[in-house]
Scaffold this motif. Structure first.
Motif, PDB file in Angstrom:
ATOM      1  N   GLU A  63       0.840  -1.191   0.000  1.00 32.31           N
ATOM      2  CA  GLU A  63       0.000   0.000   0.000  1.00 32.31           C
ATOM      3  C   GLU A  63       0.875   1.241   0.000  1.00 32.31           C
ATOM      4  N   ILE A  64       0.466   2.232  -0.798  1.00 28.73           N
ATOM      5  CA  ILE A  64       1.138   3.532  -0.810  1.00 28.73           C
ATOM      6  C   ILE A  64       0.072   4.618  -0.733  1.00 28.73           C
ATOM      7  N   GLU A  65       0.493   5.837  -0.471  1.00 26.50           N
ATOM      8  CA  GLU A  65      -0.418   6.983  -0.504  1.00 26.50           C
ATOM      9  C   GLU A  65      -0.473   7.481  -1.941  1.00 26.50           C
ATOM     10  N   ALA A  66      -1.365   6.905  -2.725  1.00 24.78           N
ATOM     11  CA  ALA A  66      -1.452   7.246  -4.140  1.00 24.78           C
ATOM     12  C   ALA A  66      -2.233   8.534  -4.340  1.00 24.78           C
ATOM     13  N   ALA A  85       3.360 -13.910 -13.807  1.00 23.58           N
ATOM     14  CA  ALA A  85       4.495 -13.301 -13.116  1.00 23.58           C
ATOM     15  C   ALA A  85       4.245 -11.854 -12.737  1.00 23.58           C
ATOM     16  N   LEU A  86       3.210 -11.217 -13.330  1.00 25.31           N
ATOM     17  CA  LEU A  86       2.968  -9.796 -13.077  1.00 25.31           C
ATOM     18  C   LEU A  86       1.648  -9.528 -12.368  1.00 25.31           C
ATOM     19  N   VAL A  87       0.994 -10.574 -11.892  1.00 26.20           N
ATOM     20  CA  VAL A  87      -0.227 -10.373 -11.107  1.00 26.20           C
ATOM     21  C   VAL A  87       0.002  -9.416  -9.936  1.00 26.20           C
ATOM     22  N   PRO A  88       1.114  -9.524  -9.189  1.00 22.45           N
ATOM     23  CA  PRO A  88       1.312  -8.589  -8.066  1.00 22.45           C
ATOM     24  C   PRO A  88       1.356  -7.126  -8.487  1.00 22.45           C
ATOM     25  N   VAL A  89       1.821  -6.842  -9.708  1.00 20.00           N
ATOM     26  CA  VAL A  89       1.914  -5.456 -10.165  1.00 20.00           C
ATOM     27  C   VAL A  89       0.535  -4.886 -10.449  1.00 20.00           C
ATOM     28  N   TYR A  90      -0.218  -5.515 -11.337  1.00 15.67           N
ATOM     29  CA  TYR A  90      -1.478  -4.874 -11.711  1.00 15.67           C
ATOM     30  C   TYR A  90      -2.545  -5.014 -10.626  1.00 15.67           C
ATOM     31  N   ALA A  91      -2.431  -6.060  -9.796  1.00 15.19           N
ATOM     32  CA  ALA A  91      -3.340  -6.152  -8.648  1.00 15.19           C
ATOM     33  C   ALA A  91      -3.052  -5.035  -7.653  1.00 15.19           C
ATOM     34  N   ALA A  92      -1.771  -4.687  -7.476  1.00 13.13           N
ATOM     35  CA  ALA A  92      -1.406  -3.593  -6.569  1.00 13.13           C
ATOM     36  C   ALA A  92      -1.894  -2.252  -7.093  1.00 13.13           C
ATOM     37  N   VAL A  93      -1.895  -2.073  -8.409  1.00 14.65           N
ATOM     38  CA  VAL A  93      -2.427  -0.841  -9.001  1.00 14.65           C
ATOM     39  C   VAL A  93      -3.905  -0.707  -8.655  1.00 14.65           C
ATOM     40  N   ILE A  94      -4.667  -1.779  -8.850  1.00 17.35           N
ATOM     41  CA  ILE A  94      -6.095  -1.749  -8.522  1.00 17.35           C
ATOM     42  C   ILE A  94      -6.290  -1.495  -7.025  1.00 17.35           C
ATOM     43  N   HIS A  95      -5.480  -2.142  -6.215  1.00 20.12           N
ATOM     44  CA  HIS A  95      -5.590  -2.021  -4.758  1.00 20.12           C
ATOM     45  C   HIS A  95      -5.387  -0.584  -4.287  1.00 20.12           C
ATOM     46  N   GLU A 123       0.669   7.130 -17.331  1.00 23.85           N
ATOM     47  CA  GLU A 123       1.524   8.245 -16.910  1.00 23.85           C
ATOM     48  C   GLU A 123       1.826   8.154 -15.416  1.00 23.85           C
ATOM     49  N   TRP A 124       0.823   7.751 -14.637  1.00 24.54           N
ATOM     50  CA  TRP A 124       1.033   7.607 -13.194  1.00 24.54           C
ATOM     51  C   TRP A 124       1.994   6.452 -12.902  1.00 24.54           C
ATOM     52  N   LEU A 125       1.880   5.363 -13.656  1.00 26.09           N
ATOM     53  CA  LEU A 125       2.777   4.227 -13.460  1.00 26.09           C
ATOM     54  C   LEU A 125       4.239   4.619 -13.672  1.00 26.09           C
ATOM     55  N   LEU A 126       4.475   5.577 -14.561  1.00 29.09           N
ATOM     56  CA  LEU A 126       5.831   6.019 -14.849  1.00 29.09           C
ATOM     57  C   LEU A 126       6.305   7.139 -13.912  1.00 29.09           C
ATOM     58  N   SER A 127       5.400   7.617 -13.069  1.00 28.49           N
ATOM     59  CA  SER A 127       5.768   8.648 -12.090  1.00 28.49           C
ATOM     60  C   SER A 127       6.524   8.005 -10.934  1.00 28.49           C
ATOM     61  N   ASP A 128       7.054   8.827 -10.055  1.00 26.54           N
ATOM     62  CA  ASP A 128       7.787   8.297  -8.902  1.00 26.54           C
ATOM     63  C   ASP A 128       6.875   7.441  -8.023  1.00 26.54           C
ATOM     64  N   GLU A 129       5.612   7.848  -7.875  1.00 26.23           N
ATOM     65  CA  GLU A 129       4.657   7.051  -7.084  1.00 26.23           C
ATOM     66  C   GLU A 129       4.451   5.669  -7.702  1.00 26.23           C
ATOM     67  N   GLY A 130       4.182   5.660  -9.012  1.00 33.87           N
ATOM     68  CA  GLY A 130       3.920   4.396  -9.687  1.00 33.87           C
ATOM     69  C   GLY A 130       5.131   3.486  -9.681  1.00 33.87           C
ATOM     70  N   LEU A 166       5.534   1.894  -6.367  1.00 33.91           N
ATOM     71  CA  LEU A 166       4.626   0.762  -6.194  1.00 33.91           C
ATOM     72  C   LEU A 166       5.167  -0.481  -6.892  1.00 33.91           C
ATOM     73  N   ILE A 167       5.753  -0.300  -8.067  1.00 36.31           N
ATOM     74  CA  ILE A 167       6.352  -1.435  -8.785  1.00 36.31           C
ATOM     75  C   ILE A 167       7.476  -2.034  -7.955  1.00 36.31           C
ATOM     76  N   GLU A 168       8.308  -1.181  -7.344  1.00 38.56           N
ATOM     77  CA  GLU A 168       9.379  -1.679  -6.476  1.00 38.56           C
ATOM     78  C   GLU A 168       8.827  -2.411  -5.264  1.00 38.56           C
ATOM     79  N   LYS A 169       7.816  -1.833  -4.631  1.00 38.77           N
ATOM     80  CA  LYS A 169       7.238  -2.459  -3.443  1.00 38.77           C
ATOM     81  C   LYS A 169       6.531  -3.781  -3.795  1.00 38.77           C
ATOM     82  N   SER A 170       6.173  -3.943  -5.066  1.00 42.56           N
ATOM     83  CA  SER A 170       5.548  -5.194  -5.515  1.00 42.56           C
ATOM     84  C   SER A 170       6.587  -6.280  -5.769  1.00 42.56           C
ATOM     85  N   GLY A 171       7.876  -5.921  -5.707  1.00 47.42           N
ATOM     86  CA  GLY A 171       8.938  -6.910  -5.844  1.00 47.42           C
ATOM     87  C   GLY A 171       9.747  -6.809  -7.110  1.00 47.42           C
ATOM     88  N   TYR A 172       9.476  -5.803  -7.937  1.00 44.14           N
ATOM     89  CA  TYR A 172      10.152  -5.681  -9.212  1.00 44.14           C
ATOM     90  C   TYR A 172      11.098  -4.480  -9.194  1.00 44.14           C
TER      91      TYR A 172
END
Length: 328
Positions: free
Chosen positions: A61-64, A80-90, A308-315, A318-324
């Motif tokens: 979880e992040i403060e999105a 292999a990428l379920v954690p990424v897009y599930a975290a975006v929805i979350h 665009e948000w995924l490529l921002s520092d926040e996004g 989140l990708i890093e916190k998801s393990g990537y």
């Protein structure tokens, strides 16, 4: 005398069966019991562990700053990428947007079978996922690059796909934990799969036949593997390879973070281990981008907003916190 002959015949039969069983044990059972071959047992992702807005999920979880409430792009992707897009929805989508046929998640839902058609989260994996993005039932697909067949499927349908790199991952090779080999060169791996090397002793290991395992055609890992092989052609392995010690391939976080199979180990390549640090600085030899993929003609206004948000520092955080590993 007749009884003695009958007893002798029975003892001979017993001796023959005992000799046969001992031979089978020596030739197969004993080797299979210590052949390091558990390296590539099929593993499925536990989708239930990555369901958005569930207390028991493993999602970060992040403060999105981005919060979408309507026109939600439907997200899908590779195992292999379920954690990424599930975290975006979350973190970005509202609660209640992930729905199931029958009202609840099924424990048999290995490949997303009971996600409802109106659910913002789907799970069709790579092969069906590419078909879904082309056919328009998914808005953004999180995957590795497409195979030639997947590109052709889009071209035949007259669909242009946009591929936006959003993260980095390592393509890894792995063996059973009991295999003494820890490191191979890229060239050695290629020659193993070309069947130029057929015994682990040829690459510094034990005297065991090598059993090189490939994956389903069209899967993200198989497509990446085929690109990795370059000019080398996959050889025809010996029918006795099944009695040997396996080597397989996948993506790092799928092996290390999702499946977490303690009976296998990832190999270093060219002396470099596939750690996040070595992926980030690209010292590991096989670093792959993964993409957010969408149709060029998709009019959903939130697709470019989300990417665009995924490529921002926040996004990227989140990708890093998801393990990537972040792309920028």
């Amino acid at each position: 005398m007749k009884a003695i002959k009958q007893l002798a015949a029975i003892l001979l039969i017993i001796a023959v069966f005992a000799a046969f069983n001992f031979s089978i044990y020596q030739l197969l059972t004993r080797r299979l019991a210590n052949n390091f071959s558990g390296a590539t047992q099929a593993q499925m992702i536990d989708v239930k562990s990555y369901l958005p807005h569930e207390d028991a999920s493993d999602l970060p979880e992040i403060e999105a700053s981005l919060k979408l409430t309507n026109d939600l792009p439907v997200l899908d992707g590779a195992a292999a990428l379920v954690p990424v897009y599930a975290a975006v929805i979350h973190n970005v989508y509202p609660e209640g947007c992930v729905t199931f046929e029958g009202g609840e998640f099924s424990d048999d839902n290995y490949y997303g079978e009971n996600f409802a058609s109106d659910s913002a989260m789907q799970y069709k994996n790579t092969v069906r996922g590419y078909e879904a993005i082309v056919d328009g039932t998914t808005d953004i697909l999180f995957c590795a690059g497409p195979s030639a067949e997947q590109k052709k499927y889009a071209e035949d349908k007259g669909i242009e796909l946009i591929y936006v790199p959003v993260g980095l991952e390592a393509f890894v090779f792995f063996v059973n934990e009991n295999n003494p080999v820890e490191d191979l060169t890229v060239e050695q791996i290629r020659k193993i799969y070309a069947c130029e090397y057929k015994n682990w002793s040829e690459v510094g290991g034990a005297d065991r036949i090598i059993n090189p395992i490939t994956r389903l055609q069209g899967s993200g890992s198989q497509t990446t593997f085929e690109a990795f092989m370059g000019d080398y052609k996959v050889g025809k392995k010996s029918p006795f390879a099944i009695t040997g010690a396996s080597i397989g391939f996948s993506f790092r976080y799928y092996m290390d973070g999702i499946v977490e199979n303690g009976s296998v180990k990832m190999l270093s390549l060219n002396g470099v281990y596939p750690s996040p640090e070595n992926i980030r600085d690209r010292s590991y030899p096989i670093v792959a981008q993964f993409y957010a993929i969408y149709r060029a003609d998709n009019a959903n206004k939130n697709i470019p907003v989300l990417i665009e948000w995924l490529l921002s520092d926040e996004g990227q955080s989140l990708i890093e916190k998801s393990g990537y590993v972040r792309i920028n």
